[in-house]
Design a protein around this motif. Structure first.
Motif, PDB file in Angstrom:
ATOM      1  N   GLN A  23       0.823  -1.221   0.000  1.00 29.42           N
ATOM      2  CA  GLN A  23       0.000   0.000   0.000  1.00 29.42           C
ATOM      3  C   GLN A  23       0.855   1.267   0.000  1.00 29.42           C
ATOM      4  OE1 GLN A  23      -2.403  -1.224   3.474  1.00 29.42           O
ATOM      5  NE2 GLN A  23      -4.177  -0.964   2.148  1.00 29.42           N
ATOM      6  N   ARG A  25       2.723   4.644  -0.803  1.00 32.78           N
ATOM      7  CA  ARG A  25       2.278   5.814  -1.561  1.00 32.78           C
ATOM      8  C   ARG A  25       3.372   6.264  -2.521  1.00 32.78           C
ATOM      9  NH1 ARG A  25       1.150  10.169   2.467  1.00 32.78           N
ATOM     10  NH2 ARG A  25       2.719   9.156   3.736  1.00 32.78           N
ATOM     11  N   GLU A  26       2.992   7.031  -3.514  1.00 34.19           N
ATOM     12  CA  GLU A  26       3.944   7.611  -4.463  1.00 34.19           C
ATOM     13  C   GLU A  26       4.950   8.430  -3.655  1.00 34.19           C
ATOM     14  OE1 GLU A  26       5.466   7.603  -7.967  1.00 34.19           O
ATOM     15  OE2 GLU A  26       3.503   6.659  -7.684  1.00 34.19           O
ATOM     16  N   TYR A 211      -9.731  16.472   1.531  1.00 34.12           N
ATOM     17  CA  TYR A 211      -8.391  16.193   2.025  1.00 34.12           C
ATOM     18  C   TYR A 211      -7.868  17.451   2.700  1.00 34.12           C
ATOM     19  CZ  TYR A 211      -4.164  13.346   2.012  1.00 34.12           C
ATOM     20  OH  TYR A 211      -3.106  12.549   2.386  1.00 34.12           O
ATOM     21  N   SER A 263      -4.345  10.581   4.322  1.00 34.65           N
ATOM     22  CA  SER A 263      -4.102   9.152   4.142  1.00 34.65           C
ATOM     23  C   SER A 263      -3.294   8.637   5.323  1.00 34.65           C
ATOM     24  CB  SER A 263      -3.340   8.897   2.843  1.00 34.65           C
ATOM     25  OG  SER A 263      -2.066   9.489   2.932  1.00 34.65           O
ATOM     26  N   GLY A 296      -1.206  14.665  -6.487  1.00 30.62           N
ATOM     27  CA  GLY A 296      -1.854  13.443  -5.982  1.00 30.62           C
ATOM     28  C   GLY A 296      -3.344  13.625  -5.741  1.00 30.62           C
ATOM     29  N   GLU A 298      -6.048  12.729  -7.302  1.00 24.53           N
ATOM     30  CA  GLU A 298      -6.876  11.516  -7.464  1.00 24.53           C
ATOM     31  C   GLU A 298      -6.753  10.602  -6.244  1.00 24.53           C
ATOM     32  OE1 GLU A 298      -9.182  10.683  -9.481  1.00 24.53           O
ATOM     33  OE2 GLU A 298      -8.928  12.352 -10.890  1.00 24.53           O
ATOM     34  N   GLU A 299      -5.503  10.404  -5.782  1.00 18.09           N
ATOM     35  CA  GLU A 299      -5.277   9.536  -4.607  1.00 18.09           C
ATOM     36  C   GLU A 299      -5.937  10.144  -3.374  1.00 18.09           C
ATOM     37  OE1 GLU A 299      -2.981  10.516  -6.728  1.00 18.09           O
ATOM     38  OE2 GLU A 299      -1.988   8.717  -7.497  1.00 18.09           O
ATOM     39  N   GLN A 300      -5.804  11.481  -3.229  1.00 17.60           N
ATOM     40  CA  GLN A 300      -6.429  12.158  -2.082  1.00 17.60           C
ATOM     41  C   GLN A 300      -7.946  11.963  -2.109  1.00 17.60           C
ATOM     42  OE1 GLN A 300      -5.168  16.271  -2.231  1.00 17.60           O
ATOM     43  NE2 GLN A 300      -3.145  15.816  -1.401  1.00 17.60           N
ATOM     44  N   ALA A 302      -9.615   9.552  -3.449  1.00 13.55           N
ATOM     45  CA  ALA A 302      -9.929   8.151  -3.111  1.00 13.55           C
ATOM     46  C   ALA A 302      -9.886   7.954  -1.598  1.00 13.55           C
ATOM     47  CB  ALA A 302      -8.945   7.216  -3.807  1.00 13.55           C
ATOM     48  N   ASP A 303      -8.897   8.583  -0.922  1.00  9.69           N
ATOM     49  CA  ASP A 303      -8.801   8.493   0.547  1.00  9.69           C
ATOM     50  C   ASP A 303     -10.039   9.080   1.212  1.00  9.69           C
ATOM     51  OD1 ASP A 303      -6.320   7.223   0.869  1.00  9.69           O
ATOM     52  OD2 ASP A 303      -5.230   9.087   0.555  1.00  9.69           O
ATOM     53  N   GLU A 306     -13.034   6.819   0.832  1.00  5.10           N
ATOM     54  CA  GLU A 306     -12.904   5.653   1.713  1.00  5.10           C
ATOM     55  C   GLU A 306     -13.312   6.005   3.141  1.00  5.10           C
ATOM     56  OE1 GLU A 306      -9.266   2.900   3.147  1.00  5.10           O
ATOM     57  OE2 GLU A 306      -9.110   3.569   1.068  1.00  5.10           O
TER      58      GLU A 306
END
Length: 424
Positions: A23, A25-26, A211, A263, A296, A298-300, A302-303, A306
């Protein structure tokens, strides 16, 4: 820097990029976030930051001995006093690294706790931070062993030197946690009463979520004219701020600004800040604010989704996605984003700083709230004075006709109001 403080702590941020972690992260954006977290603490100067690649973590000191020695020389030369490790550290790893480098060390959980304790403003926020800090501290008591051996000389009890003292410390922390939990329950009950009082107000609740550092507080200020702390730093808002406001398009709503999500939020803090996010559960509309200029983003997003799912937010609550900070995006990229947003009625492009897109956002809020409303005909007897008063208080009555037996009333209301009415 605070006026009365003269000392600025020299800090270095390390992001361990553990290749065996599925898992992970970048590393680039993760290190940026670690530095931004550090910048959120007062009287701290970040003098360096590195990503350290690791095949797998070493149980004794996270890094291999060669890397530990190499970093020791770097920190000594840069006169570093505090190292922030952007990831979890076991108590043993933390103790060994502090010894090897002769600096104070905070892992990600410790750092976020420091920020939270610096920012919490309401009674509930303060209690939640205290509880989270104690839970975290409880797991770190192993660090006391070395100095306890030195101080007490070991009494030869079974279990080794210092054991009894650690048990006593744990008990003291557990007692304190019980006391704080009781106080927090009282505060949460008071908030439930406030929420019940707000439910009597005929305004829908619009919650801004997103975020951390996405620009929620700046947007809140732009929409309400309120002076909420809005600084370019992570976790600037730790307590939900609520304002009953008339938006520029005449719509009356309660607008709620919430704590930013992040995250890998430490488990102690997820539990501690659950109540802070309870306001979101009561919302009629959620505006998910995104920093669309962030690499980031898109990743934020998604977090955030969730965490909302974890809170029990379902598709039943309408959601708008607000792409903020358009002013920080290059012109041609901004045009492409606007074109993408136009194809989805639930996505809006805005800049809370310049004011771009505000009218469209207000209109989308109104449309989303109106879409939930339905018209219904009710028949009330003369003995249903309480129900009739309730309907008029909430401003949902569009037509009323008095008959021989009572009242024929037409209402235009949301499913939430209909549910509240049926509970009367």
């Amino acid at each position: 820097m605070r006026e009365h403080d003269t000392h600025v702590t020299r800090a270095w941020v390390l992001h361990p990029d553990i290749l065996s972690d599925r898992q992970r992260r970048e590393p680039g954006p993760a290190l940026q976030e670690g530095v931004a977290l550090a910048a959120a603490l007062p009287d701290l100067e970040v003098v360096g930051a590195d990503v350290i690649r690791l095949p797998k973590p070493q149980p004794a000191g996270l890094f291999g001995t060669g890397k530990i020695e190499e970093l020791r020389r770097v920190f000594e030369e840069a006169e570093v006093e505090l190292v922030l490790v952007d990831g979890p550290l076991s108590p043993v790893q933390q103790r060994n690294l502090e010894k090897a480098w002769d600096v104070k060390i905070l892992d990600r959980t410790g750092l976020i706790l420091e920020i939270f304790s610096d920012r919490a403003a309401t009674r509930e926020g303060v209690l939640q931070v205290e509880m989270a800090a104690l839970s975290y501290q409880r797991t770190r008591l192993v660090r006391a062993w070395t100095h306890l051996e030195r101080q007490r000389g070991g009494l030869g009890f079974v279990g080794g030197p210092g054991e009894t003292q650690i048990e006593a410390d744990r008990r003291a922390i557990d007692d304190q946690l019980v006391r704080l939990r009781r106080q927090l329950e009282k505060v949460v009950r008071t908030r439930a009463l406030h929420r019940a009082a707000r439910a009597k107000v005929p305004y829908p609740i619009v919650a801004l979520v997103g975020y951390t550092n996405a620009g929620k507080s700046t947007l809140f200020n732009r929409l309400t004219g309120a002076e909420v702390m809005a600084k370019d730093m992570l976790f600037a808002t730790l307590d939900p701020t609520m304002r009953a406001v008339r938006l520029e398009n005449g719509l009356d709503v309660i607008l709620s600004d919430t704590v930013g999500f992040i995250s890998d939020l430490p488990t102690e803090l997820v539990a501690a800040f659950r109540a802070t996010l309870e306001e979101v559960l009561a919302a009629d509309l959620i505006c998910h604010v995104r920093d669309i200029s962030h690499d980031g983003s898109e990743e934020q997003a998604a977090d955030v989704r969730e965490i909302l799912e974890g809170l029990g937010i379902t598709d039943a609550t309408p959601m708008l996605e607000v792409w903020n900070k358009l002013d920080l995006v290059a012109d041609e990229d901004a045009e492409a984003l606007r074109a993408r947003a136009e194809r989805d009625e639930n996505v809006l492009t805005v800049s809370a700083i310049t004011g771009e897109g505000m009218d469209a956002l207000l209109e989308a809020m109104r449309a989303a709230l109106d879409a939930q409303k339905q018209t219904e005909d009710l028949v009330l007897g003369f003995d249903a004075g309480k129900q009739r008063a309730w309907l008029h208080e909430r401003g949902v009555v569009t037509q009323e006709l008095q008959t021989e037996d009572g009242f024929e009333i037409t209402v235009n209301w949301s499913a939430k109001q209909a549910g509240e009415y049926r509970q009367l």
